[in-house]
Design a protein around this motif. Sequence first.
Motif, short mmCIF file in Angstrom:
data_model
loop_
_atom_site.label_atom_id
_atom_site.label_comp_id
_atom_site.label_asym_id
_atom_site.label_seq_id
_atom_site.Cartn_x
_atom_site.Cartn_y
_atom_site.Cartn_z
N ASP A 285 45.91 43.50 42.72
CA ASP A 285 45.15 44.48 42.50
C ASP A 285 44.56 44.61 40.92
O ASP A 285 45.34 43.86 40.08
CB ASP A 285 45.65 46.00 43.17
N ASN A 286 44.14 45.76 40.60
CA ASN A 286 43.60 45.85 39.23
C ASN A 286 44.17 47.00 38.49
O ASN A 286 43.55 47.64 37.79
CB ASN A 286 42.05 45.69 39.11
N THR A 295 52.00 43.87 37.31
CA THR A 295 50.49 43.59 38.10
C THR A 295 50.58 41.95 38.34
O THR A 295 49.86 41.48 39.09
CB THR A 295 49.53 44.14 37.75
N TYR A 464 39.70 50.53 42.07
CA TYR A 464 39.93 49.81 40.68
C TYR A 464 38.61 49.40 40.35
O TYR A 464 37.74 49.08 40.82
CB TYR A 464 41.20 49.15 40.73
N ARG A 467 36.50 43.28 39.00
CA ARG A 467 36.53 41.94 38.20
C ARG A 467 35.91 40.79 38.79
O ARG A 467 35.65 40.90 39.93
CB ARG A 467 38.37 41.73 38.14
N ASP A 470 37.56 39.00 41.78
CA ASP A 470 37.73 39.87 43.03
C ASP A 470 37.32 39.21 43.98
O ASP A 470 36.25 38.14 43.99
CB ASP A 470 37.08 41.31 42.89
#
Length: 491
Positions: A285-286, A295, A464, A467, A470
């Motif tokens: 995830d971000n 992360t 989130y 990006r 993603d």
Amino acid sequence: MAFHPRCLFLLKILFLFSAVAVAVGHKGFGKFFQQRHDGQIHKPEAEEQWFIQKLDHFNGQDKTVWKQRYFVNDTFAQLDGPVFLMIGGEGPANPTWMDHGTWLTYAEKLGALCFMLEHRFYGKSHPTPDLSTDSLRFLSSRQALADLAHFRTVMAETLGLSDRKWVAFGGSYPGSLAAWFRLKYPHLVHASVATSAPVHAQVNFPEYLEVVRRSLASENAACPLLVRTASDTLVELLKDPTTYGNITKDFNLCSKLQIQTESDSAYFLETLAGNFMDVVQYNQDNRAFEGVIGTNITIEVLCGVMMDVSLGDPYSRYAAVARLMMETFSMKCLNVSFNNYLKDMTNTAWDGPAAGGGRQWVYQTCTEFGFYQSTDSPQQPFAGFPLDYQVKQCAAFYNVSAQQLADAVAQTNEHYGGYDVRSSRIVFPNGSIDPWHALGITVDITPDLPAVFIKGTAHCANMYPARAQDPVALAMARDHVFLLLQQWLKQ
């Protein structure tokens, strides 16, 4: 469930990393840090503000009030735009969300005024002098929803927002609150985005670890089998006190392992399993935008360690995972003393070691939700922490019996409907890797109660900031939710 205001939370598991954690649950109560790691210049965080709130919304004779923390972002607000309300959860409300997140992308496009309201009993929102069991009787999802309703009513009247359409947002437990806010107060909230929301309460939740197994297997079919072998090996070793010295060294424990009760063993095994549970729940995830540590540790990384024959047998690789997690979180050693945990969780002071969210959230699980991620299913890779071990903590911490817990969970489903949601204009995004999707809505109930099931993503991933890396499915999910909001705001 674990300590995140935005996302449910690996409750006891994340609490173990208290050196770096301040509070979703198991739901994960989160690890919130104010430092930035992206090298960019950020504007100052939103200023905290305070709202005079009622202590007990369901007792008209009780006039006690307290101050509830909230935040505002009016950067994108237009005179004819909607009002967005981000719901806080089982940890401190993080003002970073007033500058970042998918909901602000929607706010910019739709001209929304944005609020975030911190959940009672978490963060700086202290309704009572302490966290005693007597005080915690005012902590419930029903009181929290009434907080949201009163906040929405007063703000609308005070700021001239009564004719605006309000949209509720939340992830994990707050995602459930977002759905239930629309369900219980349809005259106050026009639509809701209920991300990764476990809407069905359940005392025993072994499905969580079943999803963990499937998520690990999606990386490598042998990975969960090796985890199971390692876990079974450790269970056998724990039966022999002569092995405790070696186990202490292998897992870099803070003191020599002592197994005197079943709870001692279960707590140790649950702690180690938590390394995998946490990583699976938040895989790729971000959260880094919040400054959350770790992360970069993903399912691929953990399975890579478990597959590395150079590290020794599966038990040795399991220990290597534990050491990797300690190194990542800058932990000198691992504290697996159940007695210390019991002492921390029964400390009722606001400056106590579990006041960041641990004591409060476990209370909610004991009095409303259950959600206990036990090893009772044979279709999961861990061993040694059955439901009975977890239920006994309700009695030890709050004097809540197993029958009272079961009755409370039944009442929760009776009150909200569980999976049988009867409402409109609620969207339920969930990730296929996220274990919490097992208690959520993953297929459309009606066209006006759609599910967005996102293949290959984890807990609250759609909330989130976007990006470039993603998955396409995640980008499409964000767009889908936006199109729904566009459509619903015209209704």
